[in-house]
Design a protein around this motif. Structure first.
Motif, PDB file in Angstrom:
ATOM      1  N   PHE A 101       0.815  -1.213   0.000  1.00 25.56           N
ATOM      2  CA  PHE A 101       0.000   0.000   0.000  1.00 25.56           C
ATOM      3  C   PHE A 101       0.848   1.262   0.000  1.00 25.56           C
ATOM      4  CE2 PHE A 101      -2.493  -3.266   2.295  1.00 25.56           C
ATOM      5  CZ  PHE A 101      -3.351  -3.560   1.258  1.00 25.56           C
ATOM      6  N   ASP A 134       4.667  -1.312  -8.209  1.00 24.11           N
ATOM      7  CA  ASP A 134       3.393  -1.959  -7.892  1.00 24.11           C
ATOM      8  C   ASP A 134       3.007  -1.456  -6.506  1.00 24.11           C
ATOM      9  OD1 ASP A 134       1.318  -3.623  -7.026  1.00 24.11           O
ATOM     10  OD2 ASP A 134       2.060  -5.321  -8.187  1.00 24.11           O
ATOM     11  N   ASN A 139       0.240  -1.515  -4.793  1.00 25.05           N
ATOM     12  CA  ASN A 139      -0.562  -2.382  -3.924  1.00 25.05           C
ATOM     13  C   ASN A 139       0.283  -3.455  -3.248  1.00 25.05           C
ATOM     14  OD1 ASN A 139      -2.955  -1.026  -4.459  1.00 25.05           O
ATOM     15  ND2 ASN A 139      -3.369  -2.277  -6.247  1.00 25.05           N
ATOM     16  N   ARG A 140       1.218  -4.017  -3.978  1.00 24.03           N
ATOM     17  CA  ARG A 140       2.071  -5.063  -3.413  1.00 24.03           C
ATOM     18  C   ARG A 140       3.305  -4.508  -2.712  1.00 24.03           C
ATOM     19  NH1 ARG A 140       0.922 -10.344  -5.605  1.00 24.03           N
ATOM     20  NH2 ARG A 140      -0.657 -10.124  -7.209  1.00 24.03           N
TER      21      ARG A 140
END
Length: 82
Positions: A23, A47, A49-50
């Protein structure tokens, strides 16, 4: 939002390299590889989210990677992280 820094070492691949926190606030990152700042939107993809970064080229084994970023102020509870 919390600030964080990931200090990593290249392993001879383009990654992905985990930043240590999921996040990530997209657009908040600053990336330096072997002492050279990398422009946002060029040479890597994040990335958010990851919480990982993938480079457009292999990072030489042992080269330093530093990523400064902001984390979103929440995380998944362990029961949801399955």
């Amino acid at each position: 939002m919390g600030r964080a820094v990931a200090r990593l070492a290249g392993d001879g691949t383009a990654g992905p390299y985990p930043l240590g926190s999921p996040f990530v606030l997209a657009g908040s990152e600053s990336v330096v590889v072997a002492g050279v700042p990398m422009p946002r939107g060029g040479g890597y993809s994040l990335d958010a989210n990851r919480g990982s970064i993938l480079f457009g080229r292999a990072i030489a084994a042992g080269d330093s990677i530093a990523v400064w970023y902001r984390r979103l102020p929440f995380a998944l509870e362990p029961s949801y992280a399955r």
